[in-house]
Write a protein that holds these residues in place. Sequence first.
Motif, short mmCIF file in Angstrom:
data_model
loop_
_atom_site.label_atom_id
_atom_site.label_comp_id
_atom_site.label_asym_id
_atom_site.label_seq_id
_atom_site.Cartn_x
_atom_site.Cartn_y
_atom_site.Cartn_z
N UNK A 46 1.83 38.75 -13.86
CA UNK A 46 2.49 38.61 -12.56
C UNK A 46 1.82 37.54 -11.71
N UNK A 47 0.50 37.50 -11.73
CA UNK A 47 -0.22 36.47 -10.97
C UNK A 47 0.13 35.08 -11.49
N UNK A 48 0.19 34.94 -12.82
CA UNK A 48 0.54 33.64 -13.41
C UNK A 48 1.95 33.22 -13.01
N UNK A 49 2.87 34.18 -13.01
CA UNK A 49 4.24 33.87 -12.62
C UNK A 49 4.32 33.43 -11.17
N UNK A 50 3.63 34.16 -10.28
CA UNK A 50 3.64 33.83 -8.86
C UNK A 50 2.98 32.48 -8.59
N UNK A 51 1.87 32.21 -9.29
CA UNK A 51 1.19 30.93 -9.12
C UNK A 51 2.08 29.80 -9.61
N UNK A 52 2.76 30.01 -10.73
CA UNK A 52 3.69 28.99 -11.24
C UNK A 52 4.78 28.71 -10.22
N UNK A 53 5.36 29.76 -9.64
CA UNK A 53 6.41 29.59 -8.64
C UNK A 53 5.89 28.86 -7.41
N UNK A 54 4.66 29.20 -6.99
CA UNK A 54 4.08 28.55 -5.81
C UNK A 54 3.83 27.06 -6.06
N UNK A 55 3.33 26.72 -7.25
CA UNK A 55 3.07 25.32 -7.56
C UNK A 55 4.37 24.52 -7.62
N UNK A 56 5.40 25.09 -8.26
CA UNK A 56 6.69 24.40 -8.33
C UNK A 56 7.28 24.24 -6.94
N UNK A 57 7.19 25.28 -6.12
CA UNK A 57 7.69 25.19 -4.74
C UNK A 57 6.97 24.09 -3.96
N UNK A 58 5.66 23.99 -4.17
CA UNK A 58 4.91 22.93 -3.50
C UNK A 58 5.34 21.55 -3.95
N UNK A 59 5.58 21.39 -5.24
CA UNK A 59 6.05 20.10 -5.77
C UNK A 59 7.40 19.73 -5.15
N UNK A 60 8.32 20.71 -5.12
CA UNK A 60 9.65 20.45 -4.56
C UNK A 60 9.58 20.16 -3.07
#
Length: 340
Positions: A46-60
């Motif tokens: 779950x932490x990996x999934x949330x971190x992935x989403x946060x990084x992609x959101x930051x890129x966008x």
Amino acid sequence: MAQTGLIGLAGGCVYLGAGGAMVFGASSGVTDLLAGLLLPLLVATLVMMLLNAALIAGILRLSGGTSLRFAFLHTSRDGLVLYLGYGLVGFLFVVLWQVERLGPLSLLLVVAPLMLAQWSISGLVEERETQLRTVRTLVAAVETRGAQRRGQGERVGEVCEAIGEQLGLTPRMSEALQFAAALHNVGLIAPPERGEARHLTPDRARRIAEHPTRGVQMLQHIDFLEESRSAILHHHERWDGDGYPQGLAAERIPLLARIVAVADVYVALTWGRDRMPPEQALEIVDARAGTHLDPRCVAALRAAWDRGRIVDRPRPAGPDLPLDHDAPEVSDLMASGVPR
């Protein structure tokens, strides 16, 4: 590569921090596997999934100004099942390798669920592509009506997306809004406008008033558009109740339809025959809040513009439609009781 490395590092640290064990033997019981492997692995996943989403959101956010919350919710929704699926596959792999002592044979046994997961994901992607091709085909049919229509659905969709982000729509509602924005004028295909009249005659007013209903009738058997159809049907309703086709007022009008209405007016003002600067168009839209348009959606449009989420861009060159039914003055004429 950096993103993958950060996610893997975070997952490993969280797994150890949650009490995850590194070695299991044949004597490991159910409690050992649950407390020392499965639960820490789920937390790490779950932490990996949330971190992935946060990084992609930051890129966008950095590249296109997309709302962090909007991008994070979309990415989390799309990645949750995938990450949990791979987490469970990882659990199975450890059990087979260390507890059951199958060693490299575990790889062969794990390949099957991995292939099944990949097949499932591919099926979802293919279904999504089919939906997009369907929408593009219908949009192309609308845009053959004139140069003013080329790219208009896409432009309305961009403005709707910015408003939706500002209002905090859920990912599911945002997707339905995008389909509605692209297809809100699909009812104009049948029949196309005739003649070159530049005035709102009774016959033309009647055909304009019918196009939302015609559009919904055309789309009624396309299942994935079910949540978009109410926005398509009601996008010409007015906040004061003088719109069409049903004369709904205020919050009786579906929220997605209210968003499309605001975007429609803004795009009509900035793409129409009398194309005007965005700032002037925003003033006109502001002035129509509480009569023609939903005040909350109008405020969201202004806020999205102030944040830089709505970028002005040129309309394709070519002759204009004789009469743009999306123009605010046409809405006023329709509301004033032109015979239909």
